[in-house]
Structures are given as C-alpha cells and as structure tokens.
Scaffold this active site. Structure first.
Site, mmCIF file in Angstrom:
data_model
loop_
_atom_site.group_PDB
_atom_site.id
_atom_site.type_symbol
_atom_site.label_atom_id
_atom_site.label_comp_id
_atom_site.label_asym_id
_atom_site.label_seq_id
_atom_site.Cartn_x
_atom_site.Cartn_y
_atom_site.Cartn_z
ATOM 1 N N LYS A 99 0.970 -1.152 0.094
ATOM 2 C CA LYS A 99 0.083 0.097 -0.093
ATOM 3 C C LYS A 99 0.740 1.182 0.064
ATOM 4 O O LYS A 99 1.732 1.502 0.919
ATOM 5 C CB LYS A 99 -0.958 -0.094 1.207
ATOM 6 C CG LYS A 99 -1.636 1.239 1.187
ATOM 7 C CD LYS A 99 -2.581 1.411 2.452
ATOM 8 C CE LYS A 99 -3.159 2.892 2.588
ATOM 9 N NZ LYS A 99 -4.085 2.926 3.763
ATOM 10 N N GLY A 160 -9.459 8.525 8.999
ATOM 11 C CA GLY A 160 -9.510 8.660 10.439
ATOM 12 C C GLY A 160 -10.991 9.695 10.781
ATOM 13 O O GLY A 160 -11.375 9.954 11.790
ATOM 14 N N ALA A 186 -10.070 4.832 3.230
ATOM 15 C CA ALA A 186 -10.178 5.802 4.221
ATOM 16 C C ALA A 186 -11.538 6.671 4.173
ATOM 17 O O ALA A 186 -12.085 7.034 3.057
ATOM 18 C CB ALA A 186 -8.790 6.965 3.947
ATOM 19 N N GLY A 187 -11.745 7.032 5.448
ATOM 20 C CA GLY A 187 -13.198 7.819 5.528
ATOM 21 C C GLY A 187 -14.291 7.264 5.826
ATOM 22 O O GLY A 187 -15.197 7.651 6.308
ATOM 23 N N ASN A 208 -10.292 0.818 8.596
ATOM 24 C CA ASN A 208 -9.468 0.631 9.499
ATOM 25 C C ASN A 208 -10.244 1.222 10.761
ATOM 26 O O ASN A 208 -10.775 0.627 11.732
ATOM 27 C CB ASN A 208 -8.140 1.088 9.473
ATOM 28 C CG ASN A 208 -7.185 0.762 10.613
ATOM 29 O OD1 ASN A 208 -5.917 0.737 10.582
ATOM 30 N ND2 ASN A 208 -7.444 0.393 11.949
ATOM 31 N N SER A 209 -10.111 2.566 10.845
ATOM 32 C CA SER A 209 -10.637 3.315 12.065
ATOM 33 C C SER A 209 -12.084 2.929 12.302
ATOM 34 O O SER A 209 -12.326 2.715 13.457
ATOM 35 C CB SER A 209 -10.536 4.817 11.729
ATOM 36 O OG SER A 209 -9.509 5.227 11.348
#
Lengths: 260, 66
Positions: A99, A160, A186-187, A208-209
């Site tokens: 990545k 995040g 992301a997001g 992830n987050s």
C-alpha cells in the site's frame, strides 16, 4: 463462477481489506480480522523498540490462516522514503502487495500525488503489486493504472474522519474509466457506506478506524463483512433505474370504493 | 564499535556482524527488517554483513497500521 477479487493476478475471496492500526489491543485486532472475513490486511513499519515488544505484530498475524499482508509506506513523506519502506516491508512480509501512501502533512494526511506517482513507477519496476492511496482524482488514477499499478485506492474522506463517501462523484468517474480494481480507502464509518461503495461499482473497500474505534470491533468487523457482501450482491443483481416521477407498485384501479 | 541504531548512539560489543547486533539488542530476527546506511539488507546476508564504526542502522518491525 466464483466472484473473486483479482488484484494483479492474486485472488481474494473477500472484498473487505482491513487496517490493523488503532486497536485497543492485539487480541481485539485479531478478533476483528477474523470476524471481518478479510484476506488482506495492512501493516505499518516502525523502529524496533525492545521495551514495546508487544507492539510487534509479526507473530500474531503469522498465525492467521488465509490472511495475507500488505505492508504500507506510512510515515514516508516522499517517493524515496516510500520506496525504502516498501522494500523493507517486502523483506519482512514476503508479500507482493504494497500500500503506497505518501502524506507529508499530518494535519490532513492527504496523499502527495506527485511523489506517489514517482514511487509507483519505481515500485512497479521492482515487481511490487502497487496499491496507491490517492486523492479521488480520475486523471491521477488513470496515470497510475497506465504505469502498472495493480489497483487504485481513492479516499472517501480524510483518514480517520469517518465522513464517508464524500468523494462519491469523483469515485464514480474513476470506476467508469478504470481497468484495474478501485478500492475506497479511508473515510468510511458505517457498513452502509461500504455497501454503497460496492453498489457504485467499487471492487473493494479498505477499512481501519471504523472497526478499530467501534465499541465492539469484532462485531463491527462482522457488520462490515455483511455490508460489503450486500453491496456487491446488489451490484451483481442489477439495481433498478431511477425515475423523476412516481411509478406505482400497486394497481391504482379496481379498488374497493372505486366506481369503475 | 560506535554505531547509530534507530537514530540513537549505540556501543556495539559483539562480533560486528549485523546478526550479532540484532542478537545483542534482543531483536527477534525473523520479525525484523534491517537497513544499513540506507540500504536494505536481506536476512540471508546478515551473518556476512560486517558493520563499521559510525554505520547508521535501522531495525524495523511490523506494527498496526491502516
């Protein structure tokens, strides 16, 4: 025919990719990975610290079956650093995936498109399967495909933030023009957003987050699994077209009180 | 031998190979990636890699990341 995700010749049975950061413990991360059904997880590289040996994820991740690693280049602020990080990550993971992420500004963590492009060219030459984290820019996505990236990973919103698919219109253009997998990275905050991304035609999402910061990460991992599967199934089922005017789904004549 | 390891000064008292340095610092070899003066050194080469005074060593491990 099995609906597998093919990234540069590598086949994955799950369209949910997981990040391993921000979990409260390694155990919580492992449980979330298992519940999510993911077959590809990202990891970061950091300096060895004897006093924090428990942060070393090599051992716990090696025990997971059917899960491959994708080292990231986070921390790199230019192409040179990212290439170095990729080489180190491959040395440890023995994985072809990288990545590629280069974000020089800690306030917004937005990717540097120029450094990312330059690093991608070099990493492709060195036989990596390059998955670049990029702004949702259709021109950049196409240029990265042209230099041999195995997929493109436009952001839905800043890392995040949990602001969802704020770049949806641009991502739709990327999907329309792309010949490599498009993975929203992301997001995302909610499984419904992952479903939405897959319904739009994204090939996968990287989360992830949203999972790590959930009250129950394993349960949220399972919820994202369902969301991704629902979105993909809906795309394959073929969504109905939209209409500017109402179209009744029940007959409007021969009702009880009607005179006709 | 004075080295810089992960940005900090380190006095190496072992045999002077990359292998010996990892052992001295208690790093698990199969969990660690190594860079000497900016060049990645594959694990297979560690035993034969002779370090020199003032070499800059980076030792890296996998941690959680998205």
């Amino acid at each position: 025919m099995a609906d597998v995700l093919n990234i540069g010749g590598q086949e994955l049975g799950s369209r949910l990719l997981l990040g391993t950061g921000k979990f409260s413990s390694t155990q919580a991360m492992i449980e979330a990975v298992k519940a999510s059904g993911t077959e590809l997880v990202t990891v970061a590289l950091r300096r060895f610290n004897r006093a924090q040996a428990e942060d070393d994820l090599y051992g716990p991740l090696a025990e997971l079956e059917n899960v491959r690693l994708m080292p990231n280049t986070s921390g790199a602020i230019n192409a040179k650093e990212a290439i170095r990080a990729a080489l180190l990550g491959r040395e440890l993971s023995k994985s072809p995936f990288v990545k590629l992420e280069i974000h020089p500004n800690p306030h917004h963590l937005l990717p540097d498109p120029i450094e990312t492009y330059e690093a991608a060219i070099e990493l492709v030459k060195q036989d990596f399967l390059v998955l670049p984290y990029i702004p949702a820019d259709p021109v950049l996505a196409k240029r990265l495909e042209d230099v041999g990236c195995a997929a493109v990973m436009p952001l839905g919103a800043a890392i995040g933030t949990g602001k969802g698919l704020s770049t949806a219109e641009m991502i739709k253009i990327i999907i329309r023009d792309s010949n490599v997998p498009v993975i929203v990275d992301a997001g995302l905050r909610a499984p419904s957003e992952a479903a939405c991304a897959l319904e739009m035609g994204c090939d996968a999402v990287l989360v992830n987050s949203a999972i790590a910061a959930a009250e129950n990460p394993a349960a949220m991992g399972a919820a994202f699994k369902t969301g991704v599967e629902a979105g993909r199934a809906a795309l394959r089922a073929g969504l109905m077209s939209t209409s500017e005017v109402a179209i009744a789904s029940s007959p409007l004549t021969s009702f009880l009180s009607s005179d006709d | 031998m004075k080295l810089t390891v992960n940005g900090a000064s380190h006095e190496h008292r072992g045999a002077g190979s990359a292998d010996a340095l990892l052992e001295e610092l208690g790093a698990q070899k199969e969990h660690t990636a190594l860079m000497v003066n900016g060049t990645v050194v594959p694990a297979a080469d560690w035993a034969a890699t002779t370090l020199k005074t003032d070499d800059a060593i980076e030792m890296l491990v996998f941690v959680g990341g998205g």
